[in-house]
Design an enzyme around this catalytic site. Structure first.
Site, PDB file in Angstrom:
ATOM      1  CG  HIS A  17       7.168   7.081   9.945  1.00  0.00           C
ATOM      2  ND1 HIS A  17       8.500   7.303   9.676  1.00  0.00           N
ATOM      3  CD2 HIS A  17       6.577   6.850   8.744  1.00  0.00           C
ATOM      4  CE1 HIS A  17       8.705   7.194   8.367  1.00  0.00           C
ATOM      5  NE2 HIS A  17       7.552   6.937   7.777  1.00  0.00           N
ATOM      6  CE  LYS A  41      11.995   1.573  -2.132  1.00  0.00           C
ATOM      7  NZ  LYS A  41      11.152   2.294  -1.173  1.00  0.00           N
ATOM      8  NE  ARG A  90       4.268  12.186   3.450  1.00  0.00           N
ATOM      9  CZ  ARG A  90       5.375  11.718   2.928  1.00  0.00           C
ATOM     10  NH1 ARG A  90       6.515  11.999   3.477  1.00  0.00           N
ATOM     11  NH2 ARG A  90       5.351  10.977   1.841  1.00  0.00           N
TER      12      ARG A  90
HETATM   13  O1  PNS Z   1       7.211   3.500   3.822  1.00  0.00           O
HETATM   14  P1  PNS Z   1       6.884   3.114   2.405  1.00  0.00           P
HETATM   15  O2  PNS Z   1       8.148   2.755   1.651  1.00  0.00           O
HETATM   16  O3  PNS Z   1       6.062   4.161   1.708  1.00  0.00           O
HETATM   17  O4  PNS Z   1       5.987   1.782   2.510  1.00  0.00           O
HETATM   18  C1  PNS Z   1       5.484   1.122   1.364  1.00  0.00           C
HETATM   19  C2  PNS Z   1       4.926  -0.271   1.720  1.00  0.00           C
HETATM   20  C3  PNS Z   1       5.920  -1.049   2.551  1.00  0.00           C
HETATM   21  C4  PNS Z   1       3.648  -0.128   2.514  1.00  0.00           C
HETATM   22  C5  PNS Z   1       4.591  -1.007   0.394  1.00  0.00           C
HETATM   23  O5  PNS Z   1       5.654  -0.836  -0.495  1.00  0.00           O
HETATM   24  C6  PNS Z   1       4.368  -2.512   0.601  1.00  0.00           C
HETATM   25  O6  PNS Z   1       3.438  -2.920   1.264  1.00  0.00           O
HETATM   26  N1  PNS Z   1       5.268  -3.314   0.011  1.00  0.00           N
HETATM   27  C7  PNS Z   1       5.233  -4.751   0.120  1.00  0.00           C
HETATM   28  C8  PNS Z   1       5.025  -5.387  -1.234  1.00  0.00           C
HETATM   29  C9  PNS Z   1       3.539  -5.415  -1.587  1.00  0.00           C
HETATM   30  O7  PNS Z   1       2.725  -5.965  -0.874  1.00  0.00           O
HETATM   31  N2  PNS Z   1       3.191  -4.807  -2.731  1.00  0.00           N
HETATM   32  C10 PNS Z   1       1.819  -4.824  -3.198  1.00  0.00           C
HETATM   33  C11 PNS Z   1       1.173  -3.487  -3.122  1.00  0.00           C
HETATM   34  S1  PNS Z   1       1.289  -2.684  -4.694  1.00  0.00           S
END
Ligand code: PNS
Length: 162
Positions: A17, A41, A90
């Site tokens: 990150h 979560k 990745r």
């Molecule tokens: O580090 P991660 O867990 O892979 O990040 C995932 C993240 C936070 C980018 C994604 O889950 C997110 O943006 N969640 C917020 C909810 C949302 O907007 N969902 C719509 C997209 S399907």
């Protein structure tokens, strides 16, 4: 002024990150790293802890801000007037998941939120917060994966004496 958001769980932030944060901070004038507060979560670190860790880990990059959000990314981005989300890729396995999120966000935001991908540097391509947590939980060496103070916090969570 070009601003972007780098959203994620960051539970906890890894060198993978941090590599993306550093590189994105060189592309944008301001990069807002935002921690998702996902009530569904159970993260190892609380949002407050994750924000604190990120602030400490990015303190030498002046144009990086750390924040948190809950709910949909598109709503957070609209509120903050942000139009680009940065994500790291990745491997091909990330691509399918990321493509779906990026396309959903673009559609739901009516084109107002686009996603820019940076490919993770090869030395960090194997890294994930989940594997770092697993290694730490067994007292393994995570010095190549996270900054020292994060490693200490992880061992402390798992009550591992080093
Ligand atoms: O580090 P991660 O867990 O892979 O990040 C995932 C993240 C936070 C980018 C994604 O889950 C997110 O943006 N969640 C917020 C909810 C949302 O907007 N969902 C719509 C997209 S399907």
């Amino acid at each position: 002024m070009k601003r972007a958001v780098y959203p994620g769980s960051f539970d906890p932030v890894t060198y993978g990150h941090l590599d993306i944060i550093r590189r994105a901070s060189e592309i944008f004038d301001v990069l807002i790293v935002s921690v998702l507060d996902n009530k569904a979560k159970t993260p190892l670190f609380s949002v407050e802890e994750r924000v604190k860790i990120l602030k400490e880990a990015t303190k030498d990059i002046p144009n990086v801000e750390v924040d948190s959000f809950s709910g949909l990314l598109i709503n957070y981005a609209a509120k903050k007037n942000l139009h680009i989300a940065v994500r790291g890729l990745r491997a091909i396995t990330d691509f399918e998941y990321e493509l779906q999120i990026a396309q959903t966000n673009r559609k739901l935001s009516e084109g107002k939120l686009d996603t820019m991908f940076l490919t993770t540097s090869l030395e960090y391509a194997y890294l994930s917060s989940s594997s770092v947590k697993e290694i730490a939980s067994f007292g393994g060496d995570i010095s190549q994966c996270v900054p020292d103070f994060v490693a200490e916090m992880l061992y402390e969570k798992y009550r591992i004496v080093h």
